[in-house]
Design a protein around this motif. Sequence first.
Motif, mmCIF file in Angstrom:
data_model
loop_
_atom_site.group_PDB
_atom_site.id
_atom_site.type_symbol
_atom_site.label_atom_id
_atom_site.label_comp_id
_atom_site.label_asym_id
_atom_site.label_seq_id
_atom_site.Cartn_x
_atom_site.Cartn_y
_atom_site.Cartn_z
ATOM 1 N N PHE A 34 0.826 -1.207 0.000
ATOM 2 C CA PHE A 34 0.000 0.000 0.000
ATOM 3 C C PHE A 34 0.860 1.257 0.000
ATOM 4 N N ARG A 35 2.015 1.203 0.631
ATOM 5 C CA ARG A 35 2.942 2.347 0.582
ATOM 6 C C ARG A 35 3.470 2.550 -0.834
ATOM 7 N N GLU A 38 0.787 4.090 -2.811
ATOM 8 C CA GLU A 38 0.697 5.503 -2.440
ATOM 9 C C GLU A 38 1.776 6.324 -3.145
ATOM 10 N N ASN A 39 2.991 5.822 -3.188
ATOM 11 C CA ASN A 39 4.075 6.573 -3.831
ATOM 12 C C ASN A 39 3.795 6.792 -5.318
ATOM 13 N N ARG A 41 0.767 6.772 -6.687
ATOM 14 C CA ARG A 41 -0.408 7.644 -6.741
ATOM 15 C C ARG A 41 -0.014 9.098 -6.520
ATOM 16 N N VAL A 42 0.845 9.355 -5.549
ATOM 17 C CA VAL A 42 1.299 10.714 -5.275
ATOM 18 C C VAL A 42 2.042 11.274 -6.489
ATOM 19 N N VAL A 63 -8.052 9.948 -0.022
ATOM 20 C CA VAL A 63 -8.372 8.566 -0.373
ATOM 21 C C VAL A 63 -9.582 8.117 0.440
ATOM 22 N N THR A 66 -9.275 1.855 -0.583
ATOM 23 C CA THR A 66 -8.182 1.235 -1.318
ATOM 24 C C THR A 66 -8.242 -0.267 -1.083
ATOM 25 N N HIS A 98 -3.626 0.365 -9.648
ATOM 26 C CA HIS A 98 -2.207 0.226 -9.310
ATOM 27 C C HIS A 98 -1.744 -1.183 -9.641
ATOM 28 N N ALA A 114 -7.520 2.471 -5.859
ATOM 29 C CA ALA A 114 -7.772 3.479 -4.831
ATOM 30 C C ALA A 114 -8.790 4.465 -5.380
ATOM 31 N N VAL A 116 -10.060 8.124 -5.037
ATOM 32 C CA VAL A 116 -9.574 9.402 -4.525
ATOM 33 C C VAL A 116 -10.661 10.444 -4.755
#
Length: 147
Positions: A34-35, A38-39, A41-42, A63, A66, A98, A114, A116
Amino acid sequence: MTHAHLAGFPVVIAADAAWGEMDSFRHLNNVVYFRHFENARVEYLRRVGWFDLMDTAGIGPIVSSTQARFRRPVKWPDRLLIGARVITIGPDRVTLEHRIVSTALDELATEGQAVVVCYDYRQGKKTALPFELRERIDQLEKGERPA
């Protein structure tokens, strides 16, 4: 950085699996995936300028949900390719897909999504996705550099 499992993903980042991310079963702990999502996605949101919009108008991403499907365990050492793309756009939200590809296995390791939501941080409530942001997402998804 291309891989067949990431064809059509306009944002792909790379990351090394870290020794300290493994759990007692000797593969990456679930939270680590998930991290990585996130990276990616960011990075996607940065490229379409959503954080700039947050700075100027107070409208940013949040979010709401997810999920992940773990297909292959990732072990150290490994180099991961993480992709992000928008698969649906709603009036006030986007859904990102993802994928994480293990280069050691040359396989799809994990996939997920995810949702958003567009959030007005000044008023403390969700809001409509601005037209300019929709345009930038469309441009990025077409392989163009967002204006």
